[in-house]
Design a protein around this motif. Structure first.
Motif, PDB file in Angstrom:
ATOM      1  N   ALA A 254     -29.290  32.780  -0.653  1.00 16.98           N
ATOM      2  CA  ALA A 254     -29.651  33.581   0.510  1.00 16.98           C
ATOM      3  C   ALA A 254     -29.703  32.756   1.804  1.00 16.98           C
ATOM      4  O   ALA A 254     -30.358  31.716   1.833  1.00 16.98           O
ATOM      5  CB  ALA A 254     -31.011  34.242   0.267  1.00 16.98           C
ATOM      6  N   PRO A 255     -28.990  33.255   2.824  1.00 18.91           N
ATOM      7  CA  PRO A 255     -28.102  34.418   2.804  1.00 18.91           C
ATOM      8  C   PRO A 255     -26.751  34.074   2.180  1.00 18.91           C
ATOM      9  O   PRO A 255     -26.151  33.054   2.517  1.00 18.91           O
ATOM     10  CB  PRO A 255     -27.949  34.759   4.286  1.00 18.91           C
ATOM     11  CG  PRO A 255     -28.111  33.446   4.989  1.00 18.91           C
ATOM     12  CD  PRO A 255     -29.088  32.644   4.173  1.00 18.91           C
TER      13      PRO A 255
ATOM     14  N   SER B 285     -24.932  39.716  -4.600  1.00 20.66           N
ATOM     15  CA  SER B 285     -26.025  38.756  -4.708  1.00 20.66           C
ATOM     16  C   SER B 285     -27.093  39.277  -5.649  1.00 20.66           C
ATOM     17  O   SER B 285     -27.290  40.471  -5.824  1.00 20.66           O
ATOM     18  CB  SER B 285     -26.624  38.474  -3.326  1.00 20.66           C
ATOM     19  OG  SER B 285     -27.125  39.658  -2.757  1.00 20.66           O
TER      20      SER B 285
ATOM     21  N   PHE C  97     -34.684  34.807  -4.921  1.00 20.76           N
ATOM     22  CA  PHE C  97     -33.783  34.851  -3.771  1.00 20.76           C
ATOM     23  C   PHE C  97     -32.402  35.242  -4.267  1.00 20.76           C
ATOM     24  O   PHE C  97     -32.066  35.094  -5.432  1.00 20.76           O
ATOM     25  CB  PHE C  97     -33.728  33.504  -3.052  1.00 20.76           C
ATOM     26  CG  PHE C  97     -33.611  32.323  -3.978  1.00 20.76           C
ATOM     27  CD1 PHE C  97     -34.706  31.502  -4.195  1.00 20.76           C
ATOM     28  CD2 PHE C  97     -32.423  32.031  -4.634  1.00 20.76           C
ATOM     29  CE1 PHE C  97     -34.614  30.431  -5.057  1.00 20.76           C
ATOM     30  CE2 PHE C  97     -32.328  30.947  -5.493  1.00 20.76           C
ATOM     31  CZ  PHE C  97     -33.435  30.143  -5.717  1.00 20.76           C
ATOM     32  N   ASP C  98     -31.592  35.774  -3.365  1.00 21.81           N
ATOM     33  CA  ASP C  98     -30.257  36.212  -3.716  1.00 21.81           C
ATOM     34  C   ASP C  98     -29.352  35.018  -3.965  1.00 21.81           C
ATOM     35  O   ASP C  98     -29.466  33.983  -3.309  1.00 21.81           O
ATOM     36  CB  ASP C  98     -29.672  37.068  -2.590  1.00 21.81           C
ATOM     37  CG  ASP C  98     -30.430  38.372  -2.428  1.00 21.81           C
ATOM     38  OD1 ASP C  98     -31.065  38.797  -3.399  1.00 21.81           O
ATOM     39  OD2 ASP C  98     -30.369  38.953  -1.329  1.00 21.81           O
TER      40      ASP C  98
END
Length: 389
Positions: free
Chosen positions: A276-277, A319, A324-325
């Motif tokens: 992320a991102p 994702s 978190f992604d």
């Protein structure tokens, strides 16, 4: 030649009355909010506009007539200041009548002081004000006494107005460049949407476009973080690129070096964030160590860079992760893109988009210079170091 006298020091509270806005309670009550009686000025309306825009011309919310009775009215031409939050200390001049919330201070009843001059002077003190407001507070706050107690050098009104006019002219140059850049970016966005989907073809090209997996077009090198014991700031080893904190303006930047090179990205690779991102694309003009938050896409096809920039929003769909992604190598290799079969068309499309990027970068360099010129003017004109007399 007449002697040029220094400016007298005055308290801001000596040339105006500092007041604070007032918010109807409870917040969001439909008796007060969501009406159409009078505009509702919030801190965001002051802080979320360009520094080159000194006069506020609009806000989003409105109050009902009943809500206006529970708030403070501000008049056009008043100086308003964000007095709470991490963006406090920003001043603007109001261009319309409104009510202001309690996160805003305003200067009323100005005597021997020009609103634009005061606005520019307060904005020259923003960082100092924020440091004072943050001392010992979780939420920075500038109260009216603190604002009224500010000491400022104040020339005669005619010189204030001359200074404000000079700085307004400088802001006009900055704002003009900002508008041109925004327009050029929209044009570039439209060109990407057309040229990278074959919706519009460049003259002379009519060949097929194919759906390709990214792994068919590039070599993918997933990052792996080295031991923190190998980190250093002495330039020993390679720059470590771990994520978007190490990327600025789509270019890899040097923050930390590592002596332990786990996975290497080469100069000319395209970098993509995988945590992320996810999906942010950058270039590197130097060999780097790839941390676990990035991967390198290695190819001699320039169009791949532009395709991947255009695909940034789509990575959110892939994702995953509870904390978190992230995306993994298999997902990146399987990512599908639309790709021209004709090498000449690939190169032509990439060149058109490169030329647009180059034009925007030239304008951004001019904008940076214009902002620096204005900053220098503020430092000189608002202190009396340079006089317009």
């Amino acid at each position: 030649m007449p002697e040029v006298l220094p400016w007298p020091e005055v308290r801001l509270g000596d040339v105006c009355k500092v007041v604070r806005g007032s918010s109807p309670r409870p917040a969001g009550d439909p008796r007060y909010f969501g009406g159409d009686f009078i505009p509702w000025l919030t801190v965001a309306a002051i802080t979320n506009v360009s520094p080159s825009q000194i006069v506020i011309t609009e806000t989003v919310g409105f109050l009902t007539e009943e809500g206006s009775r529970h708030s403070r009215h501000f008049q056009p031409g008043m100086v308003v200041i964000a007095n709470s939050g991490w963006k406090c200390g920003v001043a603007k001049v109001l261009g319309f009548e409104c009510c202001g919330n309690d996160g805003i201070a305003a200067l009323e009843s100005l005597t021997a002081a020009d609103p634009l001059f005061l606005t520019y002077w307060i904005n020259s003190q923003t960082e100092r004000l924020r440091s004072q407001a943050a001392a010992g507070n979780e939420q920075p706050n500038l109260n009216t006494d603190r604002i009224a107690g500010l000491s400022l050098p104040l020339p005669v009104i005619a010189e204030q107005q001359a200074i404000a006019a000079a700085l307004s002219d400088a802001d006009g140059v900055v704002a003009g460049l900002e508008r041109v850049i925004a327009k050029k970016r929209l044009i570039k966005q439209g060109a990407m949407q057309d040229l990278l989907t074959a919706r519009r073809r460049l003259p002379g090209f009519s060949g097929d476009w194919e759906v390709k997996k990214l792994g068919e077009l590039v070599t993918i090198i997933m990052g792996q973080s080295p031991s923190s014991t190998a980190y250093n700031s002495a330039g020993d080893g390679l720059p470590l690129i771990q994520g978007n904190a190490d990327i600025k303006d789509r270019k890899a930047i040097t923050r930390v070096f590592t002596r332990q090179v786990t996975k290497m990205g080469r100069a000319g690779d395209y970098l993509m964030t995988v945590r992320a991102p996810v999906g942010e694309i950058a270039t590197t003009d130097m060999d780097v160590c790839l941390g676990r938050g990035v991967c390198a896409l290695r190819t001699d096809q320039r169009i791949v860079y532009h395709i991947m920039v255009s695909k940034e929003p789509e990575w959110a769909k892939l994702s995953k992760g509870s904390t978190f992604d992230s995306v993994n190598g298999a997902e990146i290799r399987a990512f599908e893109v639309f790709f021209p079969a004709d090498t000449a068309e690939r190169n032509a499309v990439a060149q058109v988009l490169d030329d647009m990027d180059a034009e925007i970068q030239t304008l951004e360099a001019r904008l940076a210079k214009a902002r620096a010129v204005k900053e220098g003017m503020m430092q000189n004109l608002l202190t009396g170091r340079v006089r317009l007399v």
